[in-house]
Motif scaffolding. Structure first.
Motif, PDB file in Angstrom:
ATOM      1  N   MET A  73       0.403  -1.556   0.059  1.00 24.61           N
ATOM      2  CA  MET A  73       0.115  -0.044   0.194  1.00 24.61           C
ATOM      3  C   MET A  73       0.939   1.306   0.540  1.00 24.61           C
ATOM      4  O   MET A  73       2.002   1.528   0.856  1.00 24.61           O
ATOM      5  N   THR A  74       0.559   2.471  -1.025  1.00 25.07           N
ATOM      6  CA  THR A  74       1.056   3.415  -0.652  1.00 25.07           C
ATOM      7  C   THR A  74       1.049   4.101   0.359  1.00 25.07           C
ATOM      8  O   THR A  74       0.323   3.476   1.452  1.00 25.07           O
ATOM      9  N   VAL A  97       0.855   7.627   0.696  1.00 30.54           N
ATOM     10  CA  VAL A  97      -0.767   8.312   0.238  1.00 30.54           C
ATOM     11  C   VAL A  97      -2.434   7.500   0.340  1.00 30.54           C
ATOM     12  O   VAL A  97      -2.568   8.088   1.283  1.00 30.54           O
ATOM     13  N   HIS A  98      -2.264   6.242   0.281  1.00 23.52           N
ATOM     14  CA  HIS A  98      -3.482   5.598   0.542  1.00 23.52           C
ATOM     15  C   HIS A  98      -3.553   4.952   1.702  1.00 23.52           C
ATOM     16  O   HIS A  98      -4.714   4.988   2.062  1.00 23.52           O
ATOM     17  N   ARG A 103      -4.632   8.655   3.444  1.00 22.70           N
ATOM     18  CA  ARG A 103      -6.036   8.756   3.212  1.00 22.70           C
ATOM     19  C   ARG A 103      -6.868   7.481   4.140  1.00 22.70           C
ATOM     20  O   ARG A 103      -8.053   7.857   5.059  1.00 22.70           O
ATOM     21  N   LEU A 104      -6.794   6.638   4.122  1.00 21.67           N
ATOM     22  CA  LEU A 104      -7.323   5.358   4.689  1.00 21.67           C
ATOM     23  C   LEU A 104      -7.369   5.539   6.678  1.00 21.67           C
ATOM     24  O   LEU A 104      -8.517   5.254   6.302  1.00 21.67           O
ATOM     25  N   LEU A 111      -9.949   8.607   7.408  1.00 23.65           N
ATOM     26  CA  LEU A 111     -11.030   8.150   6.899  1.00 23.65           C
ATOM     27  C   LEU A 111     -11.890   7.268   8.285  1.00 23.65           C
ATOM     28  O   LEU A 111     -12.574   8.189   8.615  1.00 23.65           O
ATOM     29  N   ARG A 112     -10.733   6.409   8.484  1.00 22.96           N
ATOM     30  CA  ARG A 112     -11.253   5.647   9.160  1.00 22.96           C
ATOM     31  C   ARG A 112     -11.206   6.524  10.892  1.00 22.96           C
ATOM     32  O   ARG A 112     -12.435   6.425  11.860  1.00 22.96           O
ATOM     33  N   ARG A 120     -12.629   9.971  10.911  1.00 22.99           N
ATOM     34  CA  ARG A 120     -13.019  11.093  10.858  1.00 22.99           C
ATOM     35  C   ARG A 120     -14.377   9.862  11.659  1.00 22.99           C
ATOM     36  O   ARG A 120     -15.841  10.184  11.619  1.00 22.99           O
ATOM     37  N   MET A 121     -14.801   8.487  11.078  1.00 22.28           N
ATOM     38  CA  MET A 121     -15.437   7.589  10.836  1.00 22.28           C
ATOM     39  C   MET A 121     -16.125   7.371  12.778  1.00 22.28           C
ATOM     40  O   MET A 121     -17.126   6.627  13.137  1.00 22.28           O
ATOM     41  N   ARG A 143     -17.830  10.150  14.447  1.00 18.02           N
ATOM     42  CA  ARG A 143     -19.032  10.666  13.575  1.00 18.02           C
ATOM     43  C   ARG A 143     -19.879   9.970  14.619  1.00 18.02           C
ATOM     44  O   ARG A 143     -20.879   9.658  15.084  1.00 18.02           O
ATOM     45  N   ALA A 144     -18.983   7.860  14.728  1.00 19.77           N
ATOM     46  CA  ALA A 144     -19.690   7.178  15.364  1.00 19.77           C
ATOM     47  C   ALA A 144     -20.138   8.468  17.206  1.00 19.77           C
ATOM     48  O   ALA A 144     -21.188   7.978  17.528  1.00 19.77           O
TER      49      ALA A 144
END
Lengths: 236, 135
Positions: free
Chosen positions: B1-2, B4-5, B8-9, B12-13, B15-16, B19-20
């Motif tokens: 996996m790069t 950057v990826h 970003r993952l 995103l997690r 933020r999830m 949010r929960a």
């Protein structure tokens, strides 16, 4: 060169992948393409998002060799940067219909790894249009609108995404909103709340250059929020 | 996996998770901003009012939005028909936005959009009537 001319030149140059089976144009350019004659007046963006179903990834890869106007970014190989300043960059993203809308994963691949965003599972194939001699498929407006409203992003990018949702709302027909409501009801409560919360943020955003102006559409946003609330059993 | 990826993952997690947490806490202080944005969303116009004018409107039966009492110091937030607000000479119009002016107003009169909101009772009591046909 106008933005619309760059967008059309990009679509023409990306024809090998855009006409690959199952591929959808997703993201901020969709409202532009949904306008009459693809007028491209709503959103100024510097990339074209190409949605790739994970089941079609192998077929798409076979066409990458024909993509002469772009090259993979060294930092992020799912982004292909243009060889000419007259083109926009291509941003490949993965779509997995079986994925939870709040999750994401990386589809590992040496040539074209993809970030697969769960919210893109809300998209389904919609209208096909022809632009610059290229036939491309767009998502159905309802799914695209919900994807933008359910996606949790922050800051500048988050606000721009909400304004993209506004652009889709502006081009939606009543039947699109009926479909949107049905899709909304299928989401779990946490995600439905996120959608409603994002609508309130959208309603209060200030106008910004090159993006749809939220002020004239605030009544539509309020109506959509009320419509979503009507299907909730929990008080706001 | 790069790299950057991977970044970003991870973002995103994160933020999830936030949010929960926000959703679990929505009934408490964490949800106040949503509830405030919500009443503003249903307003086509907003006005800052002097306290005596707000008292007069309350005496006329306009009910305060509960979210106003969740703020500290508490605010009086009322949905009022446009025609009634027009009679308040001291009402000062504000942009409907989460601005310093809106947040610092002790008393706010909000004019509802015509469809879907009962101006006498405000959106929190407007029942479950959905607005159909937005266009």
């Amino acid at each position: 060169m106008t933005f619309r001319e760059r967008l059309i030149a990009t679509i023409r140059a990306a024809r090998p992948v855009l006409e690959s089976p199952g591929v959808l144009v997703v993201g901020s350019e969709v409202p532009n393409l949904l306008e009459q004659g693809a007028a491209a007046t709503l959103v100024v963006s510097q990339d074209l998002d190409v949605g790739v179903p994970v089941g079609r990834h192998a077929a798409l890869k076979e066409r990458l060799g024909d993509l002469h106007g772009f090259e993979p970014s060294a930092d992020e190989p799912s982004v292909w940067t243009p060889r000419s300043p007259e083109l926009l960059e291509l941003n490949f993203v993965g779509m997995d219909p079986a994925q939870d809308p709040a999750e994401a994963y990386v589809l590992e691949d040496d040539r074209l790894p993809l970030l697969v965003f769960g919210a893109l599972s809300l998209l389904s194939r919609g209208a096909e249009i022809e632009i610059g001699g290229t036939r491309l498929a767009l998502p159905r407006p309802a799914g695209l609108l919900l994807e933008k409203l359910v996606t949790d992003r922050t800051g500048e990018k988050g606000e721009r995404d909400l304004l993209v949702a506004l652009g889709v709302l502006a081009t939606s027909a009543p039947e699109d909103l009926d479909e949107l409501e049905k899709l909304y009801r299928r989401l779990r409560p946490e995600l439905r709340h996120a959608v409603r919360s994002n609508l309130t943020i959208l309603s209060l955003l200030a106008p910004r250059p090159g993006m749809p102006d939220p002020q004239p559409r605030r009544a539509d946003v309020a109506g959509l929020l009320r419509r979503f609330e009507a299907s909730e059993t929990e008080a706001p | 996996m790069t790299a950057v990826h991977e970044r970003r993952l991870r973002e995103l997690r994160s933020r999830m998770l936030v949010r929960a947490f926000d959703h679990r806490q929505r009934r408490h202080a964490r949800g106040v901003w949503f509830r405030l944005r919500r009443v503003l969303t249903f307003a086509t116009e907003a006005y800052a009012l002097p306290p005596d004018e707000a008292k007069r409107l309350l005496a006329e039966g306009h009910r305060p939005e509960p979210v106003g009492r969740e703020l500290e110091p508490s605010r009086v937030i009322l949905f009022v028909p446009a025609a009634r607000v027009a009679k308040v000479a001291s009402a000062r119009r504000l942009a409907v936005r989460l601005s310093a002016e809106v947040l610092s107003a002790e008393c706010l009169a909000l004019v509802p959009f015509e469809a879907g909101v009962d101006a006498e009772r405000g959106p929190s009591r407007a029942g479950r009537a959905g607005v159909r046909g937005l266009r």
